[in-house]
Design a protein around this motif. Structure first.
Motif, PDB file in Angstrom:
ATOM      1  N   THR A   1      57.033 142.275 -30.439  1.00 60.09           N
ATOM      2  CA  THR A   1      56.635 141.584 -29.173  1.00 60.09           C
ATOM      3  C   THR A   1      57.259 140.391 -29.029  1.00 60.09           C
ATOM      4  OG1 THR A   1      54.395 140.896 -29.812  1.00 60.09           O
ATOM      5  CG2 THR A   1      54.343 143.151 -28.897  1.00 60.09           C
ATOM      6  N   GLY A   2      57.708 140.176 -27.724  1.00 59.83           N
ATOM      7  CA  GLY A   2      58.132 138.886 -27.349  1.00 59.83           C
ATOM      8  C   GLY A   2      59.459 138.563 -28.221  1.00 59.83           C
TER       9      GLY A   2
ATOM     10  N   ALA B   1      48.147 133.759 -37.552  1.00 59.70           N
ATOM     11  CA  ALA B   1      47.418 135.077 -37.603  1.00 59.70           C
ATOM     12  C   ALA B   1      48.291 136.299 -37.997  1.00 59.70           C
ATOM     13  CB  ALA B   1      46.907 135.130 -36.109  1.00 59.70           C
ATOM     14  N   LEU B   2      49.622 135.969 -38.073  1.00 66.28           N
ATOM     15  CA  LEU B   2      50.324 137.140 -38.255  1.00 66.28           C
ATOM     16  C   LEU B   2      51.200 137.121 -39.245  1.00 66.28           C
ATOM     17  CD1 LEU B   2      51.227 139.822 -36.583  1.00 66.28           C
ATOM     18  CD2 LEU B   2      52.934 138.589 -35.612  1.00 66.28           C
ATOM     19  N   ARG B   3      51.073 136.077 -40.145  1.00 71.11           N
ATOM     20  CA  ARG B   3      51.937 135.410 -41.252  1.00 71.11           C
ATOM     21  C   ARG B   3      52.079 136.396 -42.291  1.00 71.11           C
ATOM     22  NH1 ARG B   3      50.782 130.213 -41.438  1.00 71.11           N
ATOM     23  NH2 ARG B   3      52.230 129.867 -39.567  1.00 71.11           N
TER      24      ARG B   3
ATOM     25  N   PRO C   1      42.842 139.195 -36.105  1.00 71.08           N
ATOM     26  CA  PRO C   1      44.357 139.387 -36.490  1.00 71.08           C
ATOM     27  C   PRO C   1      45.127 140.388 -35.322  1.00 71.08           C
ATOM     28  CG  PRO C   1      42.900 139.805 -38.374  1.00 71.08           C
ATOM     29  CD  PRO C   1      41.984 139.716 -37.228  1.00 71.08           C
ATOM     30  N   PRO C   2      46.274 139.966 -34.876  1.00 67.69           N
ATOM     31  CA  PRO C   2      46.770 140.661 -33.760  1.00 67.69           C
ATOM     32  C   PRO C   2      47.410 142.223 -34.021  1.00 67.69           C
ATOM     33  CG  PRO C   2      48.195 139.094 -34.490  1.00 67.69           C
ATOM     34  CD  PRO C   2      46.996 138.864 -35.290  1.00 67.69           C
ATOM     35  N   GLY C   3      47.533 142.591 -35.398  1.00 65.28           N
ATOM     36  CA  GLY C   3      47.780 143.624 -36.022  1.00 65.28           C
ATOM     37  C   GLY C   3      49.402 143.602 -35.932  1.00 65.28           C
TER      38      GLY C   3
END
Length: 454
Positions: A252-253, A377-379, A244-246
């Motif tokens: 970001t972006g 992954a971030l949902r 998971p990206p955290g």
């Protein structure tokens, strides 16, 4: 059976399916947990009113009873989202039901205000985590063309649970000095239901693929395909498992602008909704209504939530997410403003129903929008963080209500709520419009979804 051999990803295979019995089982199974959550949140508004009469509590003590659960919910929503992206949606969903069910049962034994505050905090931990996790799980199974409607229907179970709370409040709480204890004891049911959730609901296919559990993902997709009488087709190998990206990735972006707008909507709608509905029976009681009549009016006002959800469920696929959310928030502002000016019993009842209709329709649209704007992954992390930030407002709102009452009465209270709804409506206009798009499309990068085939 229908025949097709074109390669489709497992997500595309889910998107092509008609709504079938497996979708129904998922929505009802998740929705029962959602309704039990709402029942627990709603019960405290009636318990607060009873304790004012029985324990002679001050407005400050009542405010903390109303707010402390939201402190737990703020923490629970944030942690629940992170855990769901790491360990799975179904696992965390079942755990949250167990936590808040056991804590609610224990709260029935409260011997002091301090003890009740501790139990309400623990209840909040479970409640806060459950909602974003459940909506994420359902959104990841619903076909793209009806995903918004399905999630709004899931949110409609909130009205069922709040209505149960109002019925318990009307019939059980006033029945005797221990009525509020029996009401909280009924709130222990989610602990039992957690076993059903753990055994009966599927895990998200998208989550399973991210973790490299492709055999489980394939078995789950085929289960839904069999229910729809659709033949399976080959799926390309998914990307390698990733961590998971955290939470930092939320800013970001292109995600930063979406996150900021989403958090403003969540904060504003939480402040207005929980400030209004947690205090509503008590405000009516303090304005001269009897305990029973204040509960009766709250029950009738609560019933207006159901048609609000139904209209939102229709419009969210007809108009789109953004216009539906903004319109219902504006309607909520109108309802709160009219309630602020109401000066007769009938006016209080009618304007309260207008507020209830639009407010809960807005909630349904918001829960449909939230999981859509982040990648898989971030949902759950994104949904949980937005809900957690919103809970900060639900902590503040019950504490602010006594101050607003002292400054200008019930009219100032609901005028303030109207202003918060207006802010939420403006922020909603900055959210992306994702009607009919695949969950795998990234609106920040302008990626278009694959054409749905079936």
């Amino acid at each position: 059976m229908s025949e097709t051999t074109s390669p489709l990803t497992r997500a595309e295979r889910l998107d092509r399916l008609p709504v079938n019995r497996e979708h129904h089982r998922l929505v009802v199974g998740s929705g029962i947990g959602w309704a039990l959550d709402a029942m627990d949140v709603g019960l405290i508004s009636f318990v607060m009113t009873a304790l004012v009469a029985q324990w002679g509590l001050s407005n400050g003590e009542v405010s903390w009873i109303g707010s402390i659960g939201f402190v737990g919910m703020a923490l629970g929503a944030t942690l629940g989202g992170l855990l769901a992206d790491r360990f799975g949606r179904r696992q965390v969903f079942a755990l949250t039901l167990l936590v808040f069910g056991l804590a609610t049962g224990a709260a029935a034994l409260s011997w002091s205000v301090g003890a009740l505050l501790v139990f309400r905090f623990l209840i909040g931990l479970g409640l806060g985590a459950e909602l974003p996790v459940a909506s994420t799980l359902v959104s990841e199974f619903a076909p793209a063309r009806v995903r918004g409607r399905v999630v709004v229907l899931l949110e409609a179970f909130w009205a069922v649970g709040w209505t149960l709370a109002a019925l318990i409040g009307y019939f059980v709480v006033p029945a005797g000095d221990d009525g509020w204890r029996w009401a909280l004891a009924l709130g222990a049911v989610p602990a039992l239901y957690a076993v059903v959730v753990r055994r009966g609901l599927p895990e998200s296919v998208r989550f399973l693929e991210l973790r490299g559990r492709t055999d489980e993902a394939e078995a789950t997709v085929r289960r839904f395909e069999r229910a729809a009488d659709v033949a399976p087709v080959p799926s390309p190998a998914p990307a390698p498992p990733t961590a998971p990206p955290g939470a930092r990735a939320l800013w970001t972006g292109g995600a930063g602008r979406r996150t900021a707008a989403l958090w403003i909507v969540w904060f504003s709608i939480n402040f207005a909704y929980y400030g209004a509905f947690i205090w509503l029976p008590t405000l009516l009681f303090n304005d001269g209504f009897s305990l029973v009549k204040s509960f009766q009016y709250t029950l009738i006002i609560t019933l207006a939530q159901l048609p609000g959800y139904a209209v939102a469920a229709y419009l969210i696929e007809k108009w789109g997410r953004r216009p539906t959310l903004a319109t219902f928030l504006l309607g909520s502002a109108l309802g709160a403003g009219l309630f602020a000016a109401a000066d007769a019993d009938t006016a209080v009842l009618v304007t309260g129903m207008v507020l209830s209709f639009f407010n809960l329709g807005a909630w349904g649209a918001l829960y449909a929008v939230t999981p859509e704007i982040y990648p898989t992954a971030l949902r759950a992390t994104g949904a949980g963080a937005a809900a957690g930030f919103g809970r900060l407002a639900s902590i503040a709102a019950p504490l602010c209500v006594p101050l607003l009452v002292d400054a200008g009465g019930t009219g100032l209270v609901f005028a303030t709520f109207a202003a918060f709804f207006l802010v939420a409506a403006l922020a909603a206009l900055a959210l992306p419009e994702l009607r009919g798009r695949s969950l795998d499309a990234d609106p920040a990068r302008g990626v278009t979804p694959s054409t749905l085939r079936g």
